[in-house]
Write a protein that holds these residues in place. Structure first.
Motif, PDB file in Angstrom:
ATOM      1  N   TYR A 233     -14.498   7.836   6.188  1.00 55.04           N
ATOM      2  CA  TYR A 233     -13.967   6.542   5.790  1.00 55.04           C
ATOM      3  C   TYR A 233     -13.599   5.688   7.005  1.00 55.04           C
ATOM      4  N   ASP A 234     -13.637   4.364   6.809  1.00 53.46           N
ATOM      5  CA  ASP A 234     -13.173   3.434   7.847  1.00 53.46           C
ATOM      6  C   ASP A 234     -11.653   3.343   7.866  1.00 53.46           C
ATOM      7  N   ALA A 235     -11.014   3.752   6.790  1.00 50.95           N
ATOM      8  CA  ALA A 235      -9.560   3.648   6.685  1.00 50.95           C
ATOM      9  C   ALA A 235      -9.008   4.865   5.956  1.00 50.95           C
ATOM     10  N   ALA A 236      -7.791   5.259   6.332  1.00 48.06           N
ATOM     11  CA  ALA A 236      -7.135   6.404   5.691  1.00 48.06           C
ATOM     12  C   ALA A 236      -5.678   6.061   5.426  1.00 48.06           C
ATOM     13  N   VAL A 237      -5.252   6.284   4.190  1.00 50.44           N
ATOM     14  CA  VAL A 237      -3.870   6.061   3.783  1.00 50.44           C
ATOM     15  C   VAL A 237      -3.035   7.269   4.173  1.00 50.44           C
ATOM     16  N   TRP A 238      -1.883   7.020   4.788  1.00 48.60           N
ATOM     17  CA  TRP A 238      -0.892   8.073   5.015  1.00 48.60           C
ATOM     18  C   TRP A 238       0.157   7.941   3.917  1.00 48.60           C
ATOM     19  N   ALA A 239       0.256   8.935   3.044  1.00 47.42           N
ATOM     20  CA  ALA A 239       1.183   8.857   1.916  1.00 47.42           C
ATOM     21  C   ALA A 239       2.608   8.579   2.388  1.00 47.42           C
ATOM     22  N   HIS A 240       3.250   7.616   1.725  1.00 41.75           N
ATOM     23  CA  HIS A 240       4.654   7.244   1.969  1.00 41.75           C
ATOM     24  C   HIS A 240       4.900   6.802   3.416  1.00 41.75           C
ATOM     25  N   HIS A 241       3.851   6.360   4.102  1.00 41.12           N
ATOM     26  CA  HIS A 241       3.992   6.033   5.522  1.00 41.12           C
ATOM     27  C   HIS A 241       3.217   4.785   5.915  1.00 41.12           C
ATOM     28  N   GLY A 242       1.914   4.727   5.660  1.00 41.71           N
ATOM     29  CA  GLY A 242       1.171   3.559   6.118  1.00 41.71           C
ATOM     30  C   GLY A 242      -0.323   3.739   5.996  1.00 41.71           C
ATOM     31  N   LEU A 243      -1.045   3.044   6.873  1.00 40.07           N
ATOM     32  CA  LEU A 243      -2.504   3.017   6.805  1.00 40.07           C
ATOM     33  C   LEU A 243      -3.090   3.082   8.206  1.00 40.07           C
ATOM     34  N   PHE A 244      -4.158   3.854   8.355  1.00 40.08           N
ATOM     35  CA  PHE A 244      -4.983   3.860   9.564  1.00 40.08           C
ATOM     36  C   PHE A 244      -6.261   3.105   9.242  1.00 40.08           C
ATOM     37  N   ALA A 245      -6.632   2.170  10.108  1.00 40.16           N
ATOM     38  CA  ALA A 245      -7.867   1.411   9.935  1.00 40.16           C
ATOM     39  C   ALA A 245      -8.653   1.446  11.242  1.00 40.16           C
ATOM     40  N   SER A 246      -9.970   1.386  11.132  1.00 41.69           N
ATOM     41  CA  SER A 246     -10.826   1.442  12.310  1.00 41.69           C
ATOM     42  C   SER A 246     -11.883   0.359  12.226  1.00 41.69           C
ATOM     43  N   GLY A 247     -12.454   0.033  13.389  1.00 44.09           N
ATOM     44  CA  GLY A 247     -13.508  -0.959  13.403  1.00 44.09           C
ATOM     45  C   GLY A 247     -14.082  -1.171  14.789  1.00 44.09           C
ATOM     46  N   PRO A 248     -15.166  -1.949  14.884  1.00 45.68           N
ATOM     47  CA  PRO A 248     -15.823  -2.169  16.174  1.00 45.68           C
ATOM     48  C   PRO A 248     -15.098  -3.167  17.060  1.00 45.68           C
TER      49      PRO A 248
ATOM     50  N   LEU B  77       0.835  -1.199   0.000  1.00 39.55           N
ATOM     51  CA  LEU B  77       0.000   0.000   0.000  1.00 39.55           C
ATOM     52  C   LEU B  77       0.870   1.250   0.000  1.00 39.55           C
ATOM     53  N   ILE B  78       1.940   1.233   0.778  1.00 35.49           N
ATOM     54  CA  ILE B  78       2.855   2.378   0.783  1.00 35.49           C
ATOM     55  C   ILE B  78       3.441   2.583  -0.615  1.00 35.49           C
ATOM     56  N   ALA B  79       3.786   1.490  -1.288  1.00 30.89           N
ATOM     57  CA  ALA B  79       4.329   1.603  -2.648  1.00 30.89           C
ATOM     58  C   ALA B  79       3.334   2.284  -3.588  1.00 30.89           C
ATOM     59  N   MET B  80       2.046   2.022  -3.394  1.00 36.82           N
ATOM     60  CA  MET B  80       1.030   2.645  -4.247  1.00 36.82           C
ATOM     61  C   MET B  80       1.039   4.159  -4.108  1.00 36.82           C
ATOM     62  N   THR B  81       1.447   4.668  -2.939  1.00 38.81           N
ATOM     63  CA  THR B  81       1.428   6.126  -2.745  1.00 38.81           C
ATOM     64  C   THR B  81       2.505   6.831  -3.550  1.00 38.81           C
ATOM     65  N   TYR B  82       3.413   6.081  -4.161  1.00 36.43           N
ATOM     66  CA  TYR B  82       4.455   6.674  -5.005  1.00 36.43           C
ATOM     67  C   TYR B  82       4.059   6.709  -6.481  1.00 36.43           C
ATOM     68  N   ILE B  83       2.996   5.988  -6.830  1.00 36.22           N
ATOM     69  CA  ILE B  83       2.679   5.865  -8.257  1.00 36.22           C
ATOM     70  C   ILE B  83       1.254   6.272  -8.613  1.00 36.22           C
ATOM     71  N   LEU B  84       0.405   6.507  -7.614  1.00 34.76           N
ATOM     72  CA  LEU B  84      -0.963   6.933  -7.884  1.00 34.76           C
ATOM     73  C   LEU B  84      -1.176   8.366  -7.407  1.00 34.76           C
ATOM     74  N   PRO B  85      -2.078   9.100  -8.049  1.00 34.32           N
ATOM     75  CA  PRO B  85      -2.464  10.404  -7.497  1.00 34.32           C
ATOM     76  C   PRO B  85      -3.008  10.211  -6.084  1.00 34.32           C
ATOM     77  N   LEU B  86      -2.683  11.123  -5.195  1.00 34.32           N
ATOM     78  CA  LEU B  86      -3.051  10.966  -3.789  1.00 34.32           C
ATOM     79  C   LEU B  86      -4.478  11.461  -3.541  1.00 34.32           C
ATOM     80  N   THR B  87      -5.431  10.746  -4.163  1.00 29.36           N
ATOM     81  CA  THR B  87      -6.848  11.057  -3.974  1.00 29.36           C
ATOM     82  C   THR B  87      -7.582   9.808  -3.514  1.00 29.36           C
ATOM     83  N   ALA B  88      -8.661  10.017  -2.775  1.00 31.67           N
ATOM     84  CA  ALA B  88      -9.472   8.896  -2.300  1.00 31.67           C
ATOM     85  C   ALA B  88     -10.054   8.107  -3.476  1.00 31.67           C
ATOM     86  N   ARG B  89     -10.444   8.806  -4.514  1.00 24.56           N
ATOM     87  CA  ARG B  89     -11.051   8.135  -5.662  1.00 24.56           C
ATOM     88  C   ARG B  89     -10.050   7.225  -6.359  1.00 24.56           C
TER      89      ARG B  89
END
Length: 275
Positions: free
Chosen positions: A204-219, A147-159
């Protein structure tokens, strides 16, 4: 009986070990917080310190988290060590009546404080509690490599990120039909990134941190870990497909097929992310 025999503590410790086993927590990377239920607090209370730690201001505030208790990984602590010595690597913290400071009531026996990203977790807990009517209790931050690798090659948008992930694995539109948010690169651990992330987590239930990682949430722990796992698996498929195809993808799941998945599984996709 020890505090680590209590079910909530066992489940928390297991998730830390599972994250380490996935390779998402190099060195002291990543953090996990859990907002405890009142009955869990009472189960753990006999093991609390006779003299809690000093109150520490967070630089952020939330009315809906006043007086809450959280289990948290420690700043600078390694996920791999949590199952081996939980009393030294995790803690339970109490939030004050003003909702702007914490103090340690159990754990980190050899010193330390909650994760340096506790302000981000705290605000995310606040907005997710509000957004889910109190159901959300887990915030998990990890460093999944694909997922971190994707932040180097995709536009940094939710869509852009949501579409790439949805189209990489059939289960993705079912697991996170609302998509994923994206936060541009910011210095971690401070108020600015906490506020930026919490804005994304309102939607969102999850948020990508560009070049860093991912935040995820749940019950609960399983749902939250499963969300992280699903997103990273889809990211791995995406990266593998791009690499094997030398940057070209010949076929994928089409938008109408995503709609068909949503219809059959009874979920509502974020339509503005579809063509």
């Amino acid at each position: 009986m020890a505090i680590t025999d209590i079910e909530v503590m066992q489940n928390y410790i297991r998730m830390c070990g599972d994250g380490w086993d996935q390779g998402w927590h190099e060195r002291n990377g990543g953090n996990l917080t859990y907002r405890m239920r009142p009955e869990e607090v009472e189960q753990c209370r006999p093991y609390f310190k006779d003299s809690p730690g000093e109150w520490v201001e967070m630089g952020v505030q939330a009315d809906n988290l006043r007086g809450e208790f959280f289990i948290s990984t420690g700043s600078g602590k390694y996920f791999r060590n949590v199952p081996l010595a939980p009393q030294d690597n995790i803690c339970i913290v109490e939030i004050n009546a003003a909702g702007d400071a914490w103090r340690i009531v159990w754990g980190l026996e050899k010193g330390g404080c909650p994760t340096s990203e506790f302000p981000s977790h705290f605000l995310n807990h606040s907005v997710r509690k509000e957004a889910t009517g109190g159901a959300c209790r887990v915030i998990y931050h990890a460093h999944p490599a694909n997922l971190i690798a994707m932040t180097y090659i995709l536009p940094l948008t939710a869509r852009d990120f949501t579409r790439a992930l949805w189209k990489s694995a059939t289960e993705c539109p079912v697991v996170f039909p609302g998509g994923v948010g994206v936060v541009p690169w910011m210095v971690p651990g401070g108020r600015d990134i906490a506020l930026a992330t919490s804005e994304r987590m309102k939607e969102y239930d999850a948020a990508v941190w560009a070049h860093h990682g991912l935040f995820a949430s749940g019950p609960d722990f399983d749902t939250t870990f499963g969300l992280m796992h699903t997103i990273e698996k889809a990211a791995q498929i995406y990266i593998l497909a791009l690499s094997a195809g030398q940057g070209k993808i010949l076929q994928t799941i089409e938008d109408d097929q995503l709609r068909a998945i949503a219809k059959d599984f009874g979920v509502t996709l974020r339509e503005e992310f579809l063509d």
